[in-house]
Design an enzyme around this catalytic site. Sequence first.
Site, PDB file in Angstrom:
ATOM      1  CB  CYS A 231      -4.892   0.668   0.707  1.00 54.26           C
ATOM      2  SG  CYS A 231      -3.530   1.818   0.901  1.00 54.26           S
TER       3      CYS A 231
ATOM      4  CG  HIS B 198      -5.511   1.314  -3.762  1.00 57.77           C
ATOM      5  ND1 HIS B 198      -6.633   1.431  -2.978  1.00 57.77           N
ATOM      6  CD2 HIS B 198      -4.584   2.126  -3.206  1.00 57.77           C
ATOM      7  CE1 HIS B 198      -6.401   2.283  -1.994  1.00 57.77           C
ATOM      8  NE2 HIS B 198      -5.157   2.720  -2.107  1.00 57.77           N
TER       9      HIS B 198
ATOM     10  CD  GLU C 297      -8.912  -0.327  -5.050  1.00 58.32           C
ATOM     11  OE1 GLU C 297      -8.319  -1.374  -4.725  1.00 58.32           O
ATOM     12  OE2 GLU C 297      -8.902   0.711  -4.363  1.00 58.32           O
TER      13      GLU C 297
HETATM   14  N1  GLN Z   1      -4.394   5.952   5.370  1.00 50.85           N
HETATM   15  C1  GLN Z   1      -3.557   4.856   5.018  1.00 50.85           C
HETATM   16  C2  GLN Z   1      -2.163   5.315   4.649  1.00 50.85           C
HETATM   17  O1  GLN Z   1      -1.982   6.431   4.301  1.00 50.85           O
HETATM   18  C3  GLN Z   1      -4.179   4.048   3.904  1.00 50.85           C
HETATM   19  C4  GLN Z   1      -4.351   4.808   2.624  1.00 50.85           C
HETATM   20  C5  GLN Z   1      -5.311   4.161   1.676  1.00 50.85           C
HETATM   21  O2  GLN Z   1      -6.082   3.309   2.066  1.00 50.85           O
HETATM   22  N2  GLN Z   1      -5.285   4.559   0.424  1.00 50.85           N
HETATM   23  O3  GLN Z   1      -1.241   4.546   4.681  1.00 50.85           O
END
Ligand code: GLN
Length: 535
Positions: free
Chosen positions: A383, A513, A515
């Site tokens: 992400c 994600h 994970e």
């Molecule tokens: N801050 C970034 C966004 O909002 C990544 C978010 C995250 O890593 N969950 O796009």
Amino acid sequence: MCKYIFVTGGVCSSLGKGIAVASIGALLKASGQKVFTQKLDPYLNVDPGTMSPFQHGEVFVTDDGGETDLDLGHYERFIDTSLSKLSSVTTGKVYGEVLDKERQGDFLGRTIQIIPHITNAIKNKITEAAKKGKCDIMMVEIGGTVGDIEGLPYLEAIRQMRYEYGPENVFFIHLTLLPYLAASKELKTKPTQASVRELRSIGIQPDMILARADHPIKKEHLKKIALFCDVDEKYVIPAQTVGSIYEVPLNLQQYKITELIAKKLHLGRIKPDIKEWESVDKKIKAKKKPLRIALVGKYTGLDDAYLSVIESIKIACYHANRDPKIIWISSEKLEENDSKTWDQLKKADGMVVPGGFGVRGVEGKIMAAKYARENKIPYLGLCLGMQIMTIEFARHVLKNNKITSEEFDEKGKTTKDNYIIHFLPGQSITSDKGGTLRLGQYPCRLKKASRVGKLYGKSLIHERHRHRYEVNNKFIKPLEKSGMTFSGIYPKGNLVEIAEINDHPFMIGSQFHPEFKSRPNKPHPLFKGFIQAAK
Ligand code: GLN
């Protein structure tokens, strides 16, 4: 009819109630039962989405976009099932719904009270989840510790359910601690007795006690607990701390826990097939060479803040016959050019840059990505980690250090055309809390010839999101010309989901994600590929 197993905790928190629920659920599933799980959290937040990872650990995301407690991650990993928003209930959510109804006049002017209105709402949440989960066994964990004021409505609700559905349909497990006194070198059962007394004073007689301890538990302790707590001795299960959480199902099954539960719940003869758990256990216990994986983040040293990431790394390592060593790297320290931190990073066999929000520590992460790219160190970006790697690569190949994410440009230091990561109205959905996030499961189409195409071995995948910002598509062409492949796309929104650097052993980032989808017997393809590259 669905049967209910309720798990309460006594003496103190952090005893591993979530792991116990996940393990028993896994064993019941391995016995052919259809299991659904739910966590009831007595705090007043509506959901953990806005809670600090410092305090509450990671926010686990479900397919349907629920922002939930990290215990749901344990349930999903152990039971290998997809949960939903229904699996996560908080006092804030329950009260919110009851109060909304009150404002709408649904209670016809009657007095609204904790009993029966809140307790009924809790019972509805439990039975609704069981119904929608279409399960044979509904496992429900009550957060907190018996004796907490805010837990009382939940205990009253489950007491009533036992009365209404009968003992052959409702089973109570109480998990407690046997503290160890170093001076007298003994485990004490008195706190367990006190905790069970507290439970019984509100009308709940546990059917089973799981006694947790960091030291060997003797027969005499079990006998004592059985006698004083009025629980059949066979149903007092010693649960000594083990080396890995994935040993817990086997540890509990030694005592034939599924058969014991089956007897009281009239499930007939059941026996779990524990082959897969044995095979995982063997991999974990095998002698392995260490593999050092740097975790470059904000919450260093706090396992819970990156729980699913850490479990995913560990699982992939076990399957690659390597012993995972997580090296915590503070990205802010990298930014300050702290030489110790840099030395540690340089010793890593691979690095993971996990998710995160806000600008703090971001430049340090970009420095880490640069180091990984230049020195061909395997890099997995999750992400935020994918956004970081894209920014770093773009700055390098387009020779423009102003390139950044809209999120990081809080002070408006640069212009919009430098936003390689930007906010795209209409793509993010409004979450339960009113904020906008792209949340939950989305399909992603993979380029066949790409590295991820090979890792997944298929062209359409489904992964979970929790972010606001997206790759700015105007950068796709120039970056693809310079050696980056955008190998995963969300077709409907035409959004970048995966970026790879071509001339590198493994530098891959995903907007989603991964994970959240690792399982102990099935490492996630991205983590598997990453660990193979780091070996
Ligand atoms: N801050 C970034 C966004 O909002 C990544 C978010 C995250 O890593 N969950 O796009």
